[in-house]
Scaffold this active site. Structure first.
Site, PDB file in Angstrom:
ATOM      1  N   ASP A 230       0.877  -1.170   0.000  1.00  0.00           N
ATOM      2  CA  ASP A 230       0.000   0.000   0.000  1.00  0.00           C
ATOM      3  C   ASP A 230       0.913   1.218   0.000  1.00  0.00           C
ATOM      4  OD1 ASP A 230      -2.077  -1.761   0.245  1.00  0.00           O
ATOM      5  OD2 ASP A 230      -2.596  -1.233   2.298  1.00  0.00           O
ATOM      6  N   ASP A 385     -13.317  -3.666  -1.172  1.00  0.00           N
ATOM      7  CA  ASP A 385     -13.058  -3.272   0.218  1.00  0.00           C
ATOM      8  C   ASP A 385     -14.342  -3.440   1.032  1.00  0.00           C
ATOM      9  OD1 ASP A 385     -10.390  -2.379  -0.389  1.00  0.00           O
ATOM     10  OD2 ASP A 385     -11.237  -0.548  -1.217  1.00  0.00           O
TER      11      ASP A 385
HETATM   12  O1  1PR Z   1     -10.479   3.230  -5.005  1.00  0.00           O
HETATM   13  O2  1PR Z   1      -9.607   2.578  -7.228  1.00  0.00           O
HETATM   14  O3  1PR Z   1      -8.646   4.521  -6.027  1.00  0.00           O
HETATM   15  O4  1PR Z   1      -8.221   2.199  -5.285  1.00  0.00           O
HETATM   16  C1  1PR Z   1      -7.670   2.436  -4.046  1.00  0.00           C
HETATM   17  C2  1PR Z   1      -7.065   1.157  -3.578  1.00  0.00           C
HETATM   18  O5  1PR Z   1      -6.393   1.417  -2.357  1.00  0.00           O
HETATM   19  C3  1PR Z   1      -8.087   0.071  -3.322  1.00  0.00           C
HETATM   20  O6  1PR Z   1      -7.610  -1.123  -3.889  1.00  0.00           O
HETATM   21  C4  1PR Z   1      -8.136  -0.080  -1.805  1.00  0.00           C
HETATM   22  O7  1PR Z   1      -8.231  -1.430  -1.433  1.00  0.00           O
HETATM   23  C5  1PR Z   1      -6.786   0.472  -1.388  1.00  0.00           C
HETATM   24  N1  1PR Z   1      -6.845   1.199  -0.104  1.00  0.00           N
HETATM   25  C6  1PR Z   1      -7.413   2.396   0.094  1.00  0.00           C
HETATM   26  N2  1PR Z   1      -7.230   2.768   1.385  1.00  0.00           N
HETATM   27  C7  1PR Z   1      -6.546   1.790   1.979  1.00  0.00           C
HETATM   28  C8  1PR Z   1      -6.113   1.786   3.375  1.00  0.00           C
HETATM   29  O8  1PR Z   1      -5.543   0.803   3.858  1.00  0.00           O
HETATM   30  N3  1PR Z   1      -6.380   2.853   4.102  1.00  0.00           N
HETATM   31  N4  1PR Z   1      -5.646  -0.332   1.268  1.00  0.00           N
HETATM   32  C9  1PR Z   1      -6.303   0.798   1.043  1.00  0.00           C
HETATM   33  C10 1PR Z   1      -6.209  -1.489   1.191  1.00  0.00           C
HETATM   34  C11 1PR Z   1      -5.834  -3.596   1.888  1.00  0.00           C
HETATM   35  C12 1PR Z   1      -4.830  -4.500   1.350  1.00  0.00           C
HETATM   36  C13 1PR Z   1      -3.869  -4.932   2.416  1.00  0.00           C
HETATM   37  C14 1PR Z   1      -4.432  -6.236   2.884  1.00  0.00           C
HETATM   38  C15 1PR Z   1      -3.431  -7.116   3.552  1.00  0.00           C
HETATM   39  N5  1PR Z   1      -5.353  -2.282   1.862  1.00  0.00           N
HETATM   40  O9  1PR Z   1      -4.194  -3.940   0.303  1.00  0.00           O
HETATM   41  O10 1PR Z   1      -2.666  -4.988   1.805  1.00  0.00           O
HETATM   42  O11 1PR Z   1      -5.527  -5.989   3.741  1.00  0.00           O
HETATM   43  O12 1PR Z   1      -2.993  -6.542   4.730  1.00  0.00           O
HETATM   44  P1  1PR Z   1      -2.484  -7.439   5.925  1.00  0.00           P
HETATM   45  O13 1PR Z   1      -1.852  -8.651   5.341  1.00  0.00           O
HETATM   46  O14 1PR Z   1      -1.486  -6.585   6.635  1.00  0.00           O
HETATM   47  O15 1PR Z   1      -3.695  -7.746   6.766  1.00  0.00           O
HETATM   48  P2  1PR Z   1      -9.287   3.202  -5.894  1.00  0.00           P
END
Ligand code: 1PR
Length: 532
Positions: A230, A385
């Protein structure tokens, strides 16, 4: 030595360019039909649908010189759809003629509970010897395709076959002409060796005859282990890999900083990750075409990482402050040009499906449809999400409910998964089943299934969510969020039918090595690619 690349501008061939450069050669492009005949070594990486490939070849006047080159036995290497293009036609594009070098038609994978497209690492069964496979030792290779050449078309050109529900021809070779369904440029070190053999053998690449005995044991696709980064700017404006706790990436007010994106991606490649995913997590508010650092990260990463790269964040239509309008296809194309193999769509997929559920009409204009038409379904991942919403009884919601073993705060036995946008900041009236089915219908090729409740908790994957989604679609699903140990990967592969599992925090914090995950998973009989 110069290698000539047939890039007809339909997609990402940057990976092939990077692989050739990594092997110490330079690349020149085919500019005119004559270049096809005069090239010393030609590589034709097929990108896009069968029909699109053939249309582009026809428009450019390349069909006749390609047929001649192959018939004259000049060095030729075709990759992916370029193998399929050697045949007479394909179910993918009825009525479109292929190059017709080989008889028969390419057909679609279907039935038998298969995830289609086939995305992942599979083996090959060698039917004869080839100098390209001189140092090949049965390693897995990276495949990504929905259509295949049926084994019934086997003839003396058949170099390898592979099993995926059915047996299909995965490479053909005749003297100096070779074509392969798998991607050597995305198959790690072993793929680079195969490519290097093609590039460096100056003498005629003669096929040396049948292998002594064909290995009849089935080839098996692996479950993929994916590392996710991320990425966002921290408060000093530096692009960092961060990690949320249920999507909250701040700790004591600061954005968590777990490393530099390019360096970390390279480390995961070297440690044996089967794919690497970048999520530009503030993409919903920072427009990627203006957020050039992310494109730079991709460009630099793809120079040294030879497994598939996915990038998500900010893929949507956008008008900038000067009134310049960009389509989601423009944004995706910028990502592909910078080295992405797949793009992932988050928020926009929810808006697109909301619209689709209202009208039931496929307009052809949505981000999913446009990108999938040009780059193929396999290049379009939907990043979901979802968050759990508990209800007291099965009658309390019209959404796709499950009876859960993880009771809600007030003892609720039922829940549904609500889709969110803007990085989990806003819930919408769409459940995860509606979303994934809608996206599949519109042409998406894979689901990256996050879970806000589990993200960063190290408490294991959400099997109920994964099983609900897996049974709703036939495209591959990547389980994400919650991995805290190697055992959690064993659990997700034994309790669900997920095609891949992704983790972030445990890899960033060096708590578990990718190689250890693979060892544990292999021990319980799950097929994985060994870490190189
Ligand atoms: O909406 O098309 O602009 O895409 C934004 C992207 O950013 C989406 O894919 C969304 O999932 C991601 N995103 C947005 N905010 C966050 C955040 O964390 N605040 N991350 C985010 C999503 C989830 C996974 C993470 C897993 C594994 N993060 O990517 O890597 O949950 O984590 P872990 O193994 O530590 O539990 P758009």
């Amino acid at each position: 030595m110069k290698i000539t690349l047939l890039d007809y501008g339909a997609g990402n061939v940057r990976s092939v360019r990077n692989a050739i450069k990594k092997l110490g050669m330079s690349v020149v492009d085919v500019r005119r039909p004559e270049d096809i005949l005069s090239a010393e070594k030609l590589i034709f990486p097929g990108v896009g649908s069968f029909g699109l490939v053939m249309d582009r070849l026809r428009e450019s006047g390349y069909i006749e010189p390609l047929q001649r080159r192959i018939k004259e036995n000049k060095h030729f290497l075709g990759i992916c759809v370029a193998l399929q293009a050697l045949y007479e036609g394909s179910e993918e594009s009825p009525g479109v003629a292929g190059l017709g070098i080989l008889p028969g038609k390419v057909v679609r994978f279907s039935g038998g509970g298969l995830s289609v497209p086939q995305i992942g690492w599979n083996g090959v069964r060698q039917h004869k010897e080839s100098p390209l496979f001189a140092d090949y030792n049965g390693e897995k290779l990276y495949f990504v395709h929905s259509y295949h050449v049926p084994i019934e078309l086997k003839n003396d050109w058949t170099l390898t076959s592979t099993d995926y529900g059915v047996e299909f021809i995965s490479a053909v070779a005749h003297k100096n002409v070779t074509a392969m369904q798998f991607h050597p440029e995305k198959s790690g070190e072993v793929g680079l060796r195969i490519l290097n053999n093609y590039l460096t053998k100056r003498e005629s690449v003669e096929i040396r005859g049948p292998v002594d005995s064909i290995d009849l044991s089935p080839t098996r696709i692996t479950k993929r282990i994916i590392a996710c980064l991320d990425v966002r700017s921290n408060d000093n404006g530096d692009l960092v890999v961060t990690k949320g706790d249920q999507y909250d990436v701040r700790n004591g007010g600061d954005v968590r900083n777990l490393g530099k994106p390019v360096e970390l991606a390279k480390r995961y490649y070297e440690e044996g990750a089967d794919e690497i995913t970048f999520l530009n997590i503030t993409g919903f508010r920072d427009f990627p075409m203006q957020d050039q650092p992310m494109l730079d990260v991709l460009e630099r990463t793809s120079e040294n990482v030879f497994v598939p790269l996915t990038i998500g964040g900010g893929i949507r239509d956008f008008t900038d402050s000067e009134g310049h309008y960009y389509t989601s296809l423009d944004v995706a194309s910028a990502y592909f040009r910078a080295g992405a193999d797949k793009i992932s769509i988050g928020s926009d997929a929810v808006y697109v499906v909301e619209q689709y559920l209202k009208t039931g009409i496929k307009t052809g204009n949505s981000s999913i449809e446009q990108i999938s038409t040009v780059y193929g379904a396999q290049a379009v991942v939907i990043s979901v999400d979802p968050r759990r919403v508990y209800v007291k009884s099965a009658e309390d919601s019209s959404h796709a409910l499950i009876k859960t073993i993880h009771l809600g705060p007030e003892g609720e036995e039922y829940c549904w998964y609500q889709c969110t946008v803007k990085g989990g900041r806003e819930g919408r009236d769409v459940d995860v089943v509606q979303l994934v089915k809608g996206c599949e219908a519109l042409g998406a090729g894979e689901i990256l299934l996050n879970c806000i409740d589990k993200d960063g908790t190290n408490s294991g994957f959400d099997f109920e969510l994964i099983n609900q989604v897996k049974s709703a679609v036939s495209i591959p699903v990547i389980a994400s969020s919650g991995a805290g140990s190697a055992q959690h990967f064993c659990d997700v592969f034994s309790k669900t039918n997920t095609d891949a599992a992704l983790a972030a925090g445990i890899f960033h914090r060096n708590e578990v090595a990718i190689a250890d995950v693979k060892k544990s998973v292999a021990k319980i009989g799950v097929e994985v690619r060994s870490s190189e």
